[in-house]
Design a protein around this motif. Sequence first.
Motif, PDB file in Angstrom:
ATOM      1  N   LEU A 280      53.274  22.321  89.171  1.00  0.00           N
ATOM      2  CA  LEU A 280      54.354  22.446  88.192  1.00  0.00           C
ATOM      3  C   LEU A 280      55.466  21.443  88.439  1.00  0.00           C
ATOM      4  CD1 LEU A 280      54.624  26.332  88.167  1.00  0.00           C
ATOM      5  CD2 LEU A 280      53.646  24.879  86.388  1.00  0.00           C
ATOM      6  N   GLU A 301      59.536  31.429  85.053  1.00  0.00           N
ATOM      7  CA  GLU A 301      59.007  31.858  83.748  1.00  0.00           C
ATOM      8  C   GLU A 301      57.547  32.266  83.866  1.00  0.00           C
ATOM      9  OE1 GLU A 301      59.906  28.636  81.078  1.00  0.00           O
ATOM     10  OE2 GLU A 301      62.071  29.033  81.294  1.00  0.00           O
ATOM     11  N   LEU A 302      56.753  31.467  84.613  1.00  0.00           N
ATOM     12  CA  LEU A 302      55.332  31.790  84.756  1.00  0.00           C
ATOM     13  C   LEU A 302      55.117  33.062  85.569  1.00  0.00           C
ATOM     14  CD1 LEU A 302      53.734  28.259  85.212  1.00  0.00           C
ATOM     15  CD2 LEU A 302      53.528  29.777  83.245  1.00  0.00           C
ATOM     16  N   CYS A 305      55.893  36.027  83.196  1.00  0.00           N
ATOM     17  CA  CYS A 305      54.856  36.366  82.220  1.00  0.00           C
ATOM     18  C   CYS A 305      53.502  36.629  82.904  1.00  0.00           C
ATOM     19  CB  CYS A 305      54.751  35.317  81.112  1.00  0.00           C
ATOM     20  SG  CYS A 305      54.022  33.782  81.649  1.00  0.00           S
ATOM     21  N   ARG A 307      51.598  34.814  84.959  1.00  0.00           N
ATOM     22  CA  ARG A 307      50.580  33.775  85.135  1.00  0.00           C
ATOM     23  C   ARG A 307      50.599  33.188  86.537  1.00  0.00           C
ATOM     24  NH1 ARG A 307      51.235  29.916  80.350  1.00  0.00           N
ATOM     25  NH2 ARG A 307      49.678  28.729  81.495  1.00  0.00           N
ATOM     26  N   LEU A 308      51.619  33.525  87.299  1.00  0.00           N
ATOM     27  CA  LEU A 308      51.630  33.172  88.722  1.00  0.00           C
ATOM     28  C   LEU A 308      51.857  34.450  89.503  1.00  0.00           C
ATOM     29  CD1 LEU A 308      53.875  29.957  89.069  1.00  0.00           C
ATOM     30  CD2 LEU A 308      51.418  30.126  89.451  1.00  0.00           C
TER      31      LEU A 308
END
Length: 335
Positions: A280, A301-302, A305, A307-308
């Motif tokens: 990233l 942010e990831l 949501c 995703r990490l």
Amino acid sequence: MLGGTGDWMEQSEGIVLRCATGAYDVQVGDEVLTCRLRGNLKKELVYSTSGSRPQRVNRTRRLTARKAVVVGDRVRVSFTGNREGVIEEVLPRSSSFSRLGFRGQAHTIVSNIDLLVIVFACAEPRPDLWKLDRFLVTAHLSGLEALVVANKVDLVGEDGARAAFGEHLDAGYSVVLASARTLDGVEQLRVRLAGRVSAFVGPSGAGKSSLLNALDPNLRRATQAIGGVTFKGRHTTVAAELLPFAFGGWVADTPGLRQLDLPPADRSEVRDAFPELRALDRTCRFDDCRHDSEPGCAVKELVECGRLSERRYRSFLTLAEEAHARLSAASQAQK
Ligand code: GDP
Ligand code: ZN
């Protein structure tokens, strides 16, 4: 062959397996020679251990014989007959591990390790993923390639192992599923270890000794007694040594390596040790984003949501803070 007065002498390259006072076991091909040190090496040669700069010899500091040659050193030896030889030259080191001595000076204990094998059990004991992250970051900051071994796959099955180490598989690490008991994955490990100098680390009880015996039964490592009784202090009198694998390559048996310290580093270096965060790079609003509470942070942010991995993210924050604190402390001490 007397003296070394400029006569041509047969020299070969070898690797130092063990050091005792004044004597070194050096493996040359399939043979192990007992060597002494050429007199001038005892006080004159100090090699630069920097990986990036060209290696050179600094002739400025006097060294004791003990520090001039350490386990793992690649050396040139001349034969003096009867499985004996003389170390003529120490070749540049690609890495070195040091331990602080009693006066706070660093003593190199082993050099040229090029692979850190991080062994965790899939179960019994349950893997501590925070500890695994710490080993991975330490390897990265020390310039070592890391290989994660998920041992005792026989206890949980392949799906169970993939679930236990899912975060690390998702992050892009190579994880070898293995069992010292059923020998699953052991041949795959041999391929990864052949020709290299590796060190095995990981929590007690994960199966490091059992795996070494499975890899090469000639090693005959003492494993923990059935029932989980540990032999406390069984390593206290053992000095560093390299054990040759029958299939080629060496494993460093170095008690001090079991408590690897996190090296000082700035936050971005620690970030680079997390492959999923490194990917990233430059996506946050601020180039110097700490990925902590800054606005426009792509990492956060990831995580939010899903995703990490939130746990990996928190692990990063903790290790980045710790490595940074060590860096600040080190630069304070220099002033
Ligand atoms: P070390 O402390 O990491 O060197 O761990 P040991 O090699 O001494 O192993 C600890 C315990 O786990 C011993 O009782 C071993 O028999 C057991 N063990 C090691 N590898 C395996 C494995 O692959 N499967 C199972 N079921 N047990 C294992
Ligand atoms: Zn950020």
